[in-house]
Design an enzyme around this catalytic site. Structure first.
Site, PDB file in Angstrom:
ATOM      1  CD  GLU A 133      54.694  63.736  36.831  1.00  0.00           C
ATOM      2  OE1 GLU A 133      55.528  64.482  37.380  1.00  0.00           O
ATOM      3  OE2 GLU A 133      54.054  64.069  35.829  1.00  0.00           O
ATOM      4  CB  CYS A 169      56.292  66.284  30.797  1.00  0.00           C
ATOM      5  SG  CYS A 169      57.679  65.482  31.593  1.00  0.00           S
ATOM      6  CB  ALA A 186      49.573 100.861  50.673  1.00  0.00           C
TER       7      ALA A 186
HETATM    8  C1  AOF Z   1      55.415  66.993  34.877  1.00  0.00           C
HETATM    9  N1  AOF Z   1      55.665  67.024  36.203  1.00  0.00           N
HETATM   10  O1  AOF Z   1      56.375  68.057  38.055  1.00  0.00           O
HETATM   11  C2  AOF Z   1      56.288  69.301  36.063  1.00  0.00           C
HETATM   12  C3  AOF Z   1      55.965  69.260  34.679  1.00  0.00           C
HETATM   13  O2  AOF Z   1      62.459  71.137  31.205  1.00  0.00           O
HETATM   14  P1  AOF Z   1      61.689  70.136  32.019  1.00  0.00           P
HETATM   15  O3  AOF Z   1      62.057  68.729  31.690  1.00  0.00           O
HETATM   16  O4  AOF Z   1      61.773  70.393  33.513  1.00  0.00           O
HETATM   17  O5  AOF Z   1      60.134  70.269  31.602  1.00  0.00           O
HETATM   18  C4  AOF Z   1      59.401  71.418  31.910  1.00  0.00           C
HETATM   19  C5  AOF Z   1      57.980  71.282  31.410  1.00  0.00           C
HETATM   20  O6  AOF Z   1      57.383  70.085  31.952  1.00  0.00           O
HETATM   21  C6  AOF Z   1      57.073  72.422  31.888  1.00  0.00           C
HETATM   22  O7  AOF Z   1      57.069  73.510  30.985  1.00  0.00           O
HETATM   23  C7  AOF Z   1      55.709  71.727  31.961  1.00  0.00           C
HETATM   24  O8  AOF Z   1      55.116  71.617  30.678  1.00  0.00           O
HETATM   25  C8  AOF Z   1      56.085  70.348  32.454  1.00  0.00           C
HETATM   26  N2  AOF Z   1      56.130  70.359  33.923  1.00  0.00           N
HETATM   27  N3  AOF Z   1      55.505  68.119  34.150  1.00  0.00           N
HETATM   28  O9  AOF Z   1      55.108  65.928  34.328  1.00  0.00           O
HETATM   29  C9  AOF Z   1      56.110  68.112  36.841  1.00  0.00           C
HETATM   30  N4  AOF Z   1      56.766  70.413  36.676  1.00  0.00           N
HETATM   31 ZN    ZN Z   2      57.474  65.427  33.781  1.00  0.00          ZN
END
Ligand code: AOF
Ligand code: ZN
Length: 347
Positions: free
Chosen positions: A53, A78, A157
């Site tokens: 985002e 998040c 395999a």
């Molecule tokens: C999102 N967008 O592209 C991703 C998300 O430690 P941080 O801040 O990088 O947070 C990691 C957590 O955020 C990960 O475990 C998952 O719950 C979420 N990932 N969220 O909004 C993203 N990669």
């Molecule tokens: Zn995020």
């Protein structure tokens, strides 16, 4: 195809670019749309970097357009402070009025709180567009959070007549069942997973490097079972080139910074103990490359997600029996003269 699906498909296309570098973070795609026009796109940066985002919002030149935009994203935005600040806050800060989410995040730090936070701020949120595809795009991440174990891929395999290896091995020349293209594909697969696991006998008999030398990706963490510390210290797996974890009954002194010993109780069922250690290390996916005994242990316990089985043209007449190819949702492929069956253990 209606437009939410069209844009979610684009999110999934973008998300593919983020793997495997984002792991153990999921790879997410985001698309920002105004008047049926994409004004910004992004996907998750390598682990610890910015989320999809954020990258999509940063890609928008005229930020005032965001106030009438719809953000499509393949995973719930998040709401927590992790390695990066919450995506929800940025969406709210730029007053994006509509958010369309592919699937909820099952990481307990998020799990619905992102949607709730957005809705409380007045953002219109739709959830569940191409949900199954969004799940599939981060199957490793979802399996890890839901089952508290890595996503497990069994790979082997076998000869046309069902053997994984001949009885007697040539000391000099390895016996290959598959063609070089199939073998290169295996190196690609290794680069896509966080870890690779083999049993003791395979480590002794094959002296494998377990790396991605025929592909450009990163090496997986090597995991090896060695209950009685029988694997010679001159073996490739002790070359300190890649992080290596040895599951043993009794730890030994071995001063190589990249080699760690984990003691487990071999009198008990080893599978849950191995998976527990991998969970502690945050390893979200593992490729199990043999041998037969180890593969059969995971098959018998029905703890696996995918099996990838090559069937070569060669016949051995006698040898070490391959595991029985499991039943399930099977896709068949042909790689030159090899047959490849990919079996999913899920509907
Ligand atoms: C999102 N967008 O592209 C991703 C998300 O430690 P941080 O801040 O990088 O947070 C990691 C957590 O955020 C990960 O475990 C998952 O719950 C979420 N990932 N969220 O909004 C993203 N990669
Ligand atoms: Zn995020």
């Amino acid at each position: 195809m209606n437009s939410p699906e069209k844009y979610m498909k684009r999110c999934l296309e973008l998300a593919r670019n983020g793997l495997p570098a984002s792991m153990p973070n999921p790879s997410v795609g985001a698309v920002i749309v105004v008047d049926d026009c994409i004004i910004g796109e992004g996907y998750t940066a390598p682990y610890g970097g910015s989320h999809a985002e954020v990258n999509a919002i940063n890609a928008v030149k005229d930020k005032t357009l965001l106030e009438k935009a719809t953000l499509y994203v393949s995973l719930e935005p998040c709401s927590h402070f992790g390695k990066t600040p919450p995506c929800c806050d940025l969406i709210i800060q730029y007053k994006i009025p509509n958010v369309v989410v592919g699937i909820l995040d099952t990481n307990i730090k998020v799990a619905g709180k992102g949607i709730q936070k957005l809705r409380e701020s007045g953002t219109r949120v739709t959830v569940g567009v191409l949900e199954a595809d969004c799940y599939e795009s981060n199957k490793r991440f979802f399996t890890f959070h839901e089952k508290k174990r890595p996503y497990i891929i069994l790979k082997w395999a076998q000869s046309q007549d069902g053997f994984i290896a001949p009885l007697v091995k040539d000391e000099i020349k390895p016996v290959w069942i598959t063609n070089p293209i199939s073998r290169q594909l295996v190196h690609k697969w290794r680069s896509e997973e966080q870890a690779i696991l083999v049993g003791t006998q395979t480590a002794i008999d094959d002296n494998p490097k377990l790396n991605t030398r025929d592909w450009s990706g990163k090496n997986p963490i090597r995991l090896v079972l060695d209950q009685h510390n029988r694997i010679p210290k001159s073996s490739h797996i002790f070359d300190n080139q890649t992080q290596t974890i040895i599951f043993t009954k009794q730890e030994i002194l071995f001063n190589q910074e990249n080699t760690i010993f984990e003691t487990i109780d071999f009198e008990q069922n080893t599978v849950p103990q191995i998976l527990e250690v991998l969970y502690q290390y945050q390893i979200q996916s593992v490729l199990i490359e043999g041998g037969t005994q180890l593969l059969n242990t995971f098959l018998a316990a029905n703890i696996w997600d995918e099996a990838r089985v090559f069937i070569g043209k060669k016949e051995f007449k006698t040898g070490i029996k391959a595991p029985e190819v499991p039943k399930g949702n099977t896709q068949k492929h042909t790689i030159l003269d090899d047959e490849l069956q990919i079996i999913s253990n899920h509907d």
